[in-house]
Write an enzyme that holds these catalytic residues in place. Structure first.
Site, PDB file in Angstrom:
ATOM      1  N   CYS A 251      -3.084  -3.071  14.247  1.00 32.98           N
ATOM      2  CA  CYS A 251      -2.694  -2.774  12.870  1.00 32.98           C
ATOM      3  C   CYS A 251      -3.088  -3.922  11.935  1.00 32.98           C
ATOM      4  CB  CYS A 251      -1.180  -2.555  12.807  1.00 32.98           C
ATOM      5  SG  CYS A 251      -0.544  -2.280  11.147  1.00 32.98           S
TER       6      CYS A 251
ATOM      7  N   CYS B  87       4.194  -7.968   7.423  1.00 30.79           N
ATOM      8  CA  CYS B  87       5.019  -7.515   8.536  1.00 30.79           C
ATOM      9  C   CYS B  87       5.262  -8.681   9.485  1.00 30.79           C
ATOM     10  CB  CYS B  87       4.324  -6.372   9.273  1.00 30.79           C
ATOM     11  SG  CYS B  87       5.350  -5.568  10.542  1.00 30.79           S
TER      12      CYS B  87
ATOM     13  N   CYS C  73       2.740   8.325   2.018  1.00 30.75           N
ATOM     14  CA  CYS C  73       3.015   7.296   3.021  1.00 30.75           C
ATOM     15  C   CYS C  73       3.328   6.011   2.263  1.00 30.75           C
ATOM     16  CB  CYS C  73       1.806   7.103   3.932  1.00 30.75           C
ATOM     17  SG  CYS C  73       2.025   5.802   5.163  1.00 30.75           S
TER      18      CYS C  73
ATOM     19  N   CYS D 298       1.538  -6.245  15.877  1.00 25.30           N
ATOM     20  CA  CYS D 298       0.844  -5.207  16.633  1.00 25.30           C
ATOM     21  C   CYS D 298      -0.663  -5.425  16.513  1.00 25.30           C
ATOM     22  CB  CYS D 298       1.231  -3.827  16.114  1.00 25.30           C
ATOM     23  SG  CYS D 298       3.007  -3.477  16.263  1.00 25.30           S
TER      24      CYS D 298
ATOM     25  N   GLU E  43       0.810  -1.208   0.000  1.00 21.24           N
ATOM     26  CA  GLU E  43       0.000   0.000   0.000  1.00 21.24           C
ATOM     27  C   GLU E  43       0.844   1.258   0.000  1.00 21.24           C
ATOM     28  OE1 GLU E  43      -2.328  -0.226   3.493  1.00 21.24           O
ATOM     29  OE2 GLU E  43      -3.563  -1.875   2.790  1.00 21.24           O
TER      30      GLU E  43
ATOM     31  N   CYS F  95      -3.636   1.186   8.002  1.00 19.61           N
ATOM     32  CA  CYS F  95      -2.529   0.470   7.368  1.00 19.61           C
ATOM     33  C   CYS F  95      -2.830  -1.020   7.217  1.00 19.61           C
ATOM     34  CB  CYS F  95      -1.256   0.667   8.187  1.00 19.61           C
ATOM     35  SG  CYS F  95       0.171  -0.126   7.449  1.00 19.61           S
TER      36      CYS F  95
ATOM     37  N   ASN G  41      -8.016   4.588  13.373  1.00 24.30           N
ATOM     38  CA  ASN G  41      -8.871   4.128  12.281  1.00 24.30           C
ATOM     39  C   ASN G  41      -9.176   2.652  12.534  1.00 24.30           C
ATOM     40  OD1 ASN G  41     -10.231   4.824   9.938  1.00 24.30           O
ATOM     41  ND2 ASN G  41      -8.388   5.558   8.897  1.00 24.30           N
TER      42      ASN G  41
ATOM     43  N   SER H 268       6.710   4.691  17.082  1.00 27.24           N
ATOM     44  CA  SER H 268       5.327   4.339  17.397  1.00 27.24           C
ATOM     45  C   SER H 268       5.289   3.874  18.844  1.00 27.24           C
ATOM     46  CB  SER H 268       4.823   3.242  16.458  1.00 27.24           C
ATOM     47  OG  SER H 268       4.764   3.721  15.136  1.00 27.24           O
ATOM     48  N   LEU H 269       4.911   4.765  19.732  1.00 24.37           N
ATOM     49  CA  LEU H 269       4.994   4.482  21.165  1.00 24.37           C
ATOM     50  C   LEU H 269       3.691   3.883  21.702  1.00 24.37           C
ATOM     51  CD1 LEU H 269       7.047   4.765  23.471  1.00 24.37           C
ATOM     52  CD2 LEU H 269       6.049   7.009  23.972  1.00 24.37           C
ATOM     53  N   HIS H 270       2.622   4.668  21.638  1.00 27.84           N
ATOM     54  CA  HIS H 270       1.248   4.226  21.965  1.00 27.84           C
ATOM     55  C   HIS H 270       1.025   3.887  23.446  1.00 27.84           C
ATOM     56  CE1 HIS H 270       1.092   4.346  17.713  1.00 27.84           C
ATOM     57  NE2 HIS H 270       1.630   3.181  17.512  1.00 27.84           N
TER      58      HIS H 270
ATOM     59  N   GLU I 147       7.970  -2.978   8.901  1.00 28.32           N
ATOM     60  CA  GLU I 147       8.835  -2.286   9.855  1.00 28.32           C
ATOM     61  C   GLU I 147      10.096  -1.841   9.112  1.00 28.32           C
ATOM     62  OE1 GLU I 147      11.101  -0.529  12.189  1.00 28.32           O
ATOM     63  OE2 GLU I 147       9.174  -1.066  13.098  1.00 28.32           O
TER      64      GLU I 147
END
Length: 352
Positions: free
Chosen positions: A123, A116, A109, A120, A96, A341, A298, A222-224, A168
């Site tokens: 995602c 991947c 992007c 996560c 994508e 994503c 999202n 990407s902490l979150h 990643e």
């Protein structure tokens, strides 16, 4: 002289290697420079386009080399003007790329892997297997195609690139850095390093390597969650990349590059949206100069997460700002077009 029947990916060769190949073909070295210019400055998609080469040389190149171009398999247009692309690679795999237009910038992007290896929980790409890394030219092609899309649809060229698509980036380190070299090179797309951001889920040893290599582009983490227990719940990568390990790596990176870091923080409803979470984030922000992007979520079909309430996000941002943290709220884009994503790639892959 070339004897292999298998075509060589010509964009895998740097200029000295390409010149050596031309010497072996009994062709003058300056022709290699011309071809290199066609490939990287002019983004040629076939040897036939290389009009200052003889027909015989173009045929010779076509017989021995390939340009593994990326194609737009499908595109979705959002009501907010975001365009999401499913790109088909030369081997049939789908990745994508998204064009995100705002008043201030035109951002591409791009993806760095097919699928991947990280899992996560929030995602869509995390629910896909990693099939392979993208080559540098495949990342470059995404940028070229999205730039063309920006000019065609909005009459504005790309201003920014973010490596925040599928995969990643730091687990495809060499190809990602080579793609950035070609995108920023004067004999490439000649874009500024400062307009490029690479986002990582947090591979501590590779963040240190970025420091050793003197990375000039921007780094986002990407902490979150600034809490190991919560972070591990949604990002299993944390088993070997604790917040302590990441803090040490980021300090090392900043010491080497003097580049501030951006923390990406998706605010999930009833998970990481309380003031206690904000307090933990403020503490983590003290390690290196940084800013925080609070991101609206999202939702995806595979996960139960939903976006935090608007007043919770505003209160969270207000707490960060009052404690000296440079904070932006990034509103969700492309809600109507599978813009999370991995969503579109999952659909495209399932349909083939």
């Amino acid at each position: 002289m070339l004897t292999s029947t298998k075509k060589i990916d010509i964009r895998s060769l740097d200029l000295p290697s390409l010149q050596q190949h031309f010497t072996e073909m009994k062709e003058p070295a300056y022709r290699a420079k011309q071809v290199y210019q066609w490939l990287w400055e002019k983004s040629a998609r076939s040897f036939e386009e290389m009009s200052n080469l003889s027909k015989d040389l173009r045929k010779k190149l076509d017989d021995n080399y390939s340009i593994n171009v990326v194609e737009i398999n499908s595109a979705q247009f959002s009501n907010d003007h975001t365009i999401k692309n499913a790109f088909r690679l030369y081997d049939g795999n789908i990745v994508e790329g998204v064009l995100i237009p705002t008043e201030e910038r035109m951002t591409a992007c791009v993806s760095s892997q097919v699928g991947c290896s990280l899992t996560c929980k929030f995602c869509a790409t995390g629910y896909m297997d990693r099939k392979r890394n993208l080559n540098a030219d495949e990342i470059y092609d995404q940028v070229v195609l999205i730039d063309q899309q920006a000019k065609k649809n909005y009459n504005i060229p790309l201003s920014n690139i973010v490596y925040m698509g599928m995969g990643e980036p730091l687990l495809n380190y060499a190809n990602v850095l080579k793609s950035i070299e070609r995108i920023t090179a004067p004999d490439g797309l000649n874009m500024s390093y400062k307009r490029i951001t690479v986002s990582t889920a947090g591979i501590a040893k590779m963040i240190k390597k970025l420091g050793d290599d003197g990375a000039k582009f921007n780094l986002a983490l990407s902490l979150h969650a600034a809490n190991d227990i919560k972070r591990h719940e949604i990002m299993p990568i944390t088993e070997h990349n604790s917040l302590k390990a990441l803090a040490e790596a980021l300090k090392y990176y900043f010491q080497k590059t003097k580049n501030p870091v951006t923390y990406e923080y998706i605010v999930f409803n009833n998970f990481n949206d309380e003031i206690q979470d904000a307090m933990e984030l403020v503490k983590f922000c003290k390690h290196v100069p940084c800013k925080v992007n609070l991101i609206e979520y999202n939702p995806i079909q595979f996960a139960d997460f939903i976006n935090a309430e608007g007043d919770k996000i505003d209160a969270f941002a207000d707490y960060l700002r009052k404690n000296g943290v440079n904070t932006n709220i990034r509103r969700s884009r492309g809600k109507d077009i599978d813009a999370a994503c991995g969503q579109l790639a999952v659909k495209e892959t399932a349909g083939n």
